[in-house]
Design a protein around this motif. Structure first.
Motif, PDB file in Angstrom:
ATOM      1  N   LEU A  34       3.656  -7.863  44.120  1.00 36.38           N
ATOM      2  CA  LEU A  34       4.611  -7.029  42.868  1.00 36.38           C
ATOM      3  C   LEU A  34       3.529  -5.879  42.282  1.00 36.38           C
ATOM      4  O   LEU A  34       2.886  -6.202  41.828  1.00 36.38           O
ATOM      5  CB  LEU A  34       5.591  -8.111  42.437  1.00 36.38           C
TER       6      LEU A  34
ATOM      7  N   ILE B  96      11.198  -4.727  34.376  1.00 36.21           N
ATOM      8  CA  ILE B  96      11.865  -6.745  35.233  1.00 36.21           C
ATOM      9  C   ILE B  96      10.491  -7.377  34.891  1.00 36.21           C
ATOM     10  O   ILE B  96       9.312  -6.753  35.160  1.00 36.21           O
ATOM     11  CB  ILE B  96      11.565  -6.214  36.110  1.00 36.21           C
ATOM     12  N   SER B  97      10.572  -8.556  34.177  1.00 36.32           N
ATOM     13  CA  SER B  97       9.701  -9.792  34.043  1.00 36.32           C
ATOM     14  C   SER B  97      10.433 -10.681  34.736  1.00 36.32           C
ATOM     15  O   SER B  97      11.483 -11.601  34.340  1.00 36.32           O
ATOM     16  CB  SER B  97       9.064  -9.409  32.639  1.00 36.32           C
TER      17      SER B  97
ATOM     18  N   ILE C 299      12.879 -10.388  43.424  1.00 38.65           N
ATOM     19  CA  ILE C 299      12.762  -9.498  43.152  1.00 38.65           C
ATOM     20  C   ILE C 299      11.945  -8.152  43.221  1.00 38.65           C
ATOM     21  O   ILE C 299      12.934  -7.050  43.004  1.00 38.65           O
ATOM     22  CB  ILE C 299      11.327 -10.230  41.893  1.00 38.65           C
ATOM     23  N   THR C 300      12.315  -8.230  44.293  1.00 35.36           N
ATOM     24  CA  THR C 300      11.606  -6.728  44.914  1.00 35.36           C
ATOM     25  C   THR C 300      12.852  -5.430  45.264  1.00 35.36           C
ATOM     26  O   THR C 300      13.248  -4.674  44.989  1.00 35.36           O
ATOM     27  CB  THR C 300      10.792  -6.848  46.711  1.00 35.36           C
TER      28      THR C 300
ATOM     29  N   ARG D 134      14.392  -4.553  42.695  1.00 36.53           N
ATOM     30  CA  ARG D 134      13.450  -3.463  41.757  1.00 36.53           C
ATOM     31  C   ARG D 134      14.031  -2.216  42.442  1.00 36.53           C
ATOM     32  O   ARG D 134      14.049  -1.256  41.578  1.00 36.53           O
ATOM     33  CB  ARG D 134      11.796  -3.616  42.172  1.00 36.53           C
TER      34      ARG D 134
ATOM     35  N   SER E 267       4.936  -2.152  36.958  1.00 35.00           N
ATOM     36  CA  SER E 267       6.365  -1.581  36.581  1.00 35.00           C
ATOM     37  C   SER E 267       7.717  -3.725  37.183  1.00 35.00           C
ATOM     38  O   SER E 267       8.204  -3.343  36.715  1.00 35.00           O
ATOM     39  CB  SER E 267       7.757  -0.960  37.620  1.00 35.00           C
ATOM     40  N   ILE E 268       6.545  -4.460  37.272  1.00 35.51           N
ATOM     41  CA  ILE E 268       7.572  -5.675  36.724  1.00 35.51           C
ATOM     42  C   ILE E 268       6.322  -6.555  36.079  1.00 35.51           C
ATOM     43  O   ILE E 268       5.252  -6.519  36.450  1.00 35.51           O
ATOM     44  CB  ILE E 268       7.289  -6.459  38.174  1.00 35.51           C
TER      45      ILE E 268
END
Length: 108
Positions: A79, A68-69, A55-56, A59, A83-84
């Motif tokens: 996180l 992003i979910s 995920i990092t 992003r 933004s996530i």
């Protein structure tokens, strides 16, 4: 922060497509280049460390206007919650102040 919800959401499933994480990240980039603006990471079989790393990296690869979910039983710590987002199970308690971008499952 208020988001205008995109019309189409990409929900990931690398096992069904027989992708590794590296290939999945590249395919997500392709979809975003084609107009997708919301990615729901639904890789429930990955451990938290691998999910966090992916995920990092995702992003960093995607434009800032792309949401992003992460679909998980609990929000991932460390996180950027602005933004996530977190896609929570139906029974989860949502810590609103700590996680302003969230969704909740409505099925079992």
């Amino acid at each position: 922060m208020t988001h205008r919800l995109p019309r189409i959401i990409l929900v990931t499933d690398r096992k069904r497509l027989q992708f590794d994480c590296t290939t999945l990240l590249s395919r997500i980039e392709d979809a975003v280049a084609g107009g997708i603006r919301w990615v729901q990471w639904r890789e429930k079989d990955l451990d938290e460390e691998t999910t966090h790393r992916c995920i990092t990296e995702l992003r960093c690869r995607l434009p800032h206007d792309c949401i992003i979910s992460v679909n998980s039983t609990a929000p991932l710590l460390n996180l950027d919650s602005h933004s996530i987002g977190w896609h929570a199970p139906a029974h989860a308690e949502i810590p609103f102040k700590q996680h302003p971008l969230y969704g909740r499952s409505c099925h079992t």
